[in-house]
Write an enzyme that holds these catalytic residues in place. Structure first.
Site, PDB file in Angstrom:
ATOM      1  N   ASP A  74       6.110   2.118   7.363  1.00  0.00           N
ATOM      2  CA  ASP A  74       4.744   1.723   7.016  1.00  0.00           C
ATOM      3  C   ASP A  74       4.077   2.795   6.192  1.00  0.00           C
ATOM      4  O   ASP A  74       3.661   3.822   6.739  1.00  0.00           O
ATOM      5  CB  ASP A  74       3.952   1.487   8.307  1.00  0.00           C
ATOM      6  N   GLU A 119      -5.256   1.502   2.353  1.00  0.00           N
ATOM      7  CA  GLU A 119      -5.090   0.292   3.168  1.00  0.00           C
ATOM      8  C   GLU A 119      -5.312   0.616   4.628  1.00  0.00           C
ATOM      9  O   GLU A 119      -5.906  -0.140   5.391  1.00  0.00           O
ATOM     10  CB  GLU A 119      -3.683  -0.293   2.978  1.00  0.00           C
ATOM     11  N   HIS A 124       0.845  -1.195   0.000  1.00  0.00           N
ATOM     12  CA  HIS A 124       0.000   0.000   0.000  1.00  0.00           C
ATOM     13  C   HIS A 124       0.875   1.237   0.000  1.00  0.00           C
ATOM     14  O   HIS A 124       2.068   1.188   0.288  1.00  0.00           O
ATOM     15  CB  HIS A 124      -1.017  -0.032   1.133  1.00  0.00           C
TER      16      HIS A 124
HETATM   17 ZN   LIG Z   1       0.886  -0.651   6.425  1.00  0.00          ZN
END
Ligand SMILES: [Zn+2]
Ligand SMILES: *[C@@H]1O[C@H](CO)[C@@H](O)[C@H](O)[C@H]1NC(C)=O
Ligand SMILES: *[C@@H]1O[C@H](CO)[C@@H](O)[C@H](O)[C@H]1NC(C)=O
Ligand SMILES: *[C@@H]1O[C@H](CO)[C@@H](O)[C@H](O)[C@H]1NC(C)=O
Ligand SMILES: *[C@@H]1O[C@H](CO)[C@@H](O)[C@H](O)[C@H]1NC(C)=O
Ligand SMILES: *[C@@H]1O[C@H](CO)[C@@H](O)[C@H](O)[C@H]1NC(C)=O
Ligand SMILES: *[C@@H]1O[C@H](CO)[C@@H](O)[C@H](O)[C@H]1NC(C)=O
Ligand SMILES: *[C@@H]1O[C@H](CO)[C@@H](O)[C@H](O)[C@H]1NC(C)=O
Ligand SMILES: CC(=O)N[C@H]1CO[C@H](CO)[C@@H](O)[C@@H]1O
Length: 713
Positions: A373, A410, A362
């Site tokens: 992330d 996401e 994502h």
């Molecule tokens: Zn993630």
């Protein structure tokens, strides 16, 4: 209802990409002498792919992704830039758009009133750091919960531990009044949305969720370690944003369960999948006065007798708090929006167009940065596209079609990938061979993998072809480091990243990444400090793990797309199905009583059938190879591609239609962590309904038989 603790006995808790909570204490200690530590020989194409990887370029892609707002639905140019980079590598690209429900923060506040009338406002912003430019961006993103409910709440509050159902059961047993109160919950354990759901289900009117240095092992300021930016400990002001959707019920756009979100489609009531009560995340510094006001009131943390109840915020005793006289006033204002999201899709057609490998990551992040992330994965995918570009120049063509996906939204609840799977399901059901997920590629030096059992063998083989630069060594393979340092077990897939929609449509899947172990820098998950500066200074100086993880993914993809004999091993389900069966027997023994009966023989016999037919599959595949019978190899390849569709049930699991895989699913009250044979297990552990459990034994057995039949000669 009894405790769920047993569910966590599952062999490996598994990697959950957007959130990794590997239990490093449980790792098996494997000695290096016991494993093959040599680097496997690479062929010419493999060497070219591996050599194409350059840590400096990866750092450049990372820098791009981590210096602009790219929360879901807000940065089309980043989707276009991703497409352009993949085009340079020879992929044909497009943007797939969906029109989805999201909400964005308008204003958040929390004020604490002590019993003597003093009030304290929570800061709710992370400190600006001179060293880390994105922390002072004027458009930096407030602390809030995605899909949280707008609303105000003013009441006394109760400390509810991790906020799992067992924690609430304990509070009820202690006689703590919950109705009309605000829940103050500690992060960690179950998915945050389930903490809010549990509070709501107990009649509570708001939730505040805090980070706790008690989850940071010895890497804390209290133990003398400096905090970011001066050191690897958690910055006291850092806040974990994140979605509070009820992830274990349904992922994807909550207003279009089971169908594609396009403009003009009917919108369903979302109240079963998002909270009705407001919630706000806070730092441990903001939590300190809130929790210490409860000291001495209700039951002391140490007396509550729940694991992980007591944390490590200085001055806090983690009392439940009834009678403290302190109150919280919270206000959470969100703007509801139906808006466009963009998945970038890149394709190289294979010769066999009925065989497709999908690689996804994502792109959206809760913060300006997102260096781990998700954009450690995004940076790696650009380098992967470059590597395949070089291979294409040599005249190589993949046997199978390769699809790269850069998912949007996401973070809100796997929205981009779920809508995409819902749109392309007829094609995917026929053609998808496997889905490879890379979300947080790197947030530390410990490699971690979860996968469906048919991918275990190939996942391990490829680890022998990559050097993993572990703690300044440069001669250890990924296989070596993973086996000896990370425990050497491939986890079971639960949920928490974009493999979910694929897994629950019966598609083989793997999720990969590397995180921190004990003593490693604390990863500032979903906070402003998940930034390029943090990554470059603490997470992965020199981007060496990015490079190695990218090489791994590239070689795995290369083999899946190229090998004449598809490298999936259905027979590797056998030991796993048996291990899950043994765990189920333990659950039955633990939860059963004199008047409960459950006959597991149907399931046991289905596993035997699977064992028999998968061994026929292995023999016939070997015969096809030995006799160089290409048509028969293709037939066997298609069986390996298709058999796991059999594990799914059209109607899904009880009260959660989306989750169709009857072998593994995210736990109802964990959200991330997996439960095996979920229909049976949760009928027992959640509903204490042994009749239903018996029905699910049959349904699960039938699913295993359907999968087995596809492997039959
Ligand atoms: Zn993630
Ligand atoms: C989109 O992301 C890029 C790269 O990080 C950034 O330069 C740009 O400012 C962002 N666009 C918006 C509208 O924030
Ligand atoms: C109320 O109690 C807090 C904590 O003990 C203390 O810091 C504060 O000064 C007190 N306020 C008043 C008005 O007494
Ligand atoms: C913290 O340090 C102590 C003392 O060195 C050690 O026994 C313990 O295992 C460490 N804990 C963790 C989580 O690393
Ligand atoms: C917690 O366990 C201890 C030791 O077994 C016991 O003495 C105590 O009463 C328990 N606390 C509560 C509140 O039940
Ligand atoms: C790939 O194959 C599809 C389906 O046959 C076709 O529509 C598409 O044009 C092809 N793409 C390229 C770049 O050849
Ligand atoms: C790696 O080497 C550098 C430079 O010698 C040193 O500062 C660092 O502590 C080492 N890291 C580890 C994990 O051993
Ligand atoms: C088992 O049977 C006994 C006696 O009939 C009953 O009191 C008890 O509630 C039953 N337990 C369960 C779990 O159904
Ligand atoms: C904050 C935000 O993104 N608002 C958007 C809501 O949706 C409309 C229509 O799609 C946009 O124009 C707004 O910008």
């Amino acid at each position: 209802m009894k405790a769920q603790s047993l569910l966590l006995l599952t062999a490996a808790i598994g990697a959950q990409a957007c959130q990794r909570e590997h239990d490093w204490n449980k790792r098996r200690m494997i000695k290096r002498q016991e494993i093959d530590t040599s680097l496997a020989t690479l062929d010419e194409n493999e060497q070219l792919l591996v050599d194409s990887f350059d840590a400096t370029s990866i750092a450049e892609w990372s820098y791009y992704y981590t210096h602009g707002d790219h929360i879901a639905g807000r940065n089309k140019s980043m989707a276009e830039w991703t497409a352009m980079k993949w085009e340079e590598g020879g992929f044909t690209t497009r943007l797939d758009e969906y029109y989805v429900y999201l909400n964005y923060p308008v204003s958040q506040s929390i004020s604490l009133t002590l019993s003597n009338g003093s009030t304290i406002e929570a800061q709710l912003v992370e400190d600006i750091l001179e060293e880390d430019s994105v922390t002072s961006y004027p458009n930096r993103i407030p602390v809030f919960h995605g899909y949280s409910a707008s609303g105000d709440a003013s009441a006394e509050y109760v400390y509810v531990g991790r906020g799992q159902q067992v924690d609430f059961d304990r509070l009820v047993a202690l006689g703590v009044e919950l109705e009309g109160k605000i829940a103050v919950a500690r992060y960690g354990g179950p998915f945050r949305g389930l903490k809010v759901k549990n509070a709501q289900d107990h009649g509570m009117i708001g939730a505040v969720i805090f980070s706790d240095p008690g989850d940071d092992g010895n890497t804390t300021e209290a133990k003398g370690v400096a905090a970011y930016p001066d050191g690897p400990a958690r910055n006291p002001t850092s806040v974990q944003r994140g979605s509070v959707m009820f992830l274990s019920t349904y992922p994807g756009d909550p207003t279009t369960p089971g169908y594609v979100s396009k403009e003009g489609v009917p919108r369903a009531d979302k109240s079963n999948s998002v909270p009705r009560i407001p919630s706000i995340p806070i730092s441990w510094l903001d939590a300190q006065p809130i929790l210490s006001a409860l000291n001495g009131f209700g039951t002391a943390g140490t007396e509550v007798n729940r694991t992980n109840w007591v944390g490590a915020i200085p001055g806090v005793e983690y009392y439940t708090g009834e009678g403290s006289g302190a109150t919280i006033s919270m206000s959470n204002k969100m703007e509801d929006n139906y808006t466009t999201i963009w998945n970038t899709v890149g394709i190289i057609n294979g010769t066999n167009q009925d065989e497709v490998i999908i690689v996804g990551n994502h792109r959206d992040a809760w913060i300006i940065g997102g260096a781990a992330d998700p954009n450690s994965g995004s940076a790696v995918l650009i380098e992967l596209s470059k590597a395949f570009g070089k291979l294409l120049e040599t005249g190589w063509k993949p046997a199978r079609t390769i699809v790269l996906a850069s998912w949007d939204a996401e973070e809100y609840g796997l929205v981009g990938s779920t809508e995409w799977v819902e749109e392309y399901i007829p094609w995917l059901k026929n053609a998808a061979v496997s889905y490879l997920n890379i979300d947080v590629a790197v947030s530390g030096p410990m490699p971690d993998f979860s996968a469906t059992p048919d991918m275990h063998a190939i996942s391990r083989e490829i680890m022998k072809k990559v050097i993993w630069p572990y703690r300044n060594t440069t001669d250890r393979t990924l296989f070596d480091v993973w086996s000896t340092e990370s425990g050497g077990e491939i986890g079971v897939l639960g949920s928490g990243s974009d493999y979910t929609a694929f897994l629950h449509r019966g598609i083989a899947a793997i999720d990969m990444g590397a995180g921190g172990g004990p003593g490693d820098p604390i990863y500032p998950y979903h906070s402003n400090y998940d930034s390029y500066h943090w990554m470059d200074t603490f997470g992965d100086p020199g981007f060496v793990h990015h490079k190695a993880m990218g090489q791994y993914l590239t070689l795995l993809l290369y083999h899946l797309a190229t090998d004449e004999v598809l490298p999936l091993n259905p027979q590797d389900y056998v030991p796993e199905l048996k291990a899950y069966f043994a765990e189920l027997e333990d659950v039955v023994a633990e939860y059963g009583s004199d008047n409960t009966t459950l006959d597991l023989s149907e399931l046991e016999s289905a596993i035997s059938t699977f064992e028999e037919y998968s061994s026929q599959f292995v023999s016939l595949r070997q015969f096809a190879i030995d006799s160089k019978n290409r048509d028969l190899i293709t037939v066997q390849n298609h069986k390996a591609r298709d058999f796991s569709r059999g594990f799914t049930s059209q109607g899904g699991l009880p009260e959660r239609e989306f989750y169709q895989n009857l072998i593994f699913a995210p736990g109802l009250d964990t959200g991330y962590a997996p439960v095996t044979y979920p229909g049976v297990t949760e009928s027992i552990t959640f509903r204490d309904d042994w009749e239903a459990a018996q029905e699910w034994v049959s349904k699960t057995a039938r699913a295993i038989e359907v999968a087995a039949a596809m492997l039959k000669t």
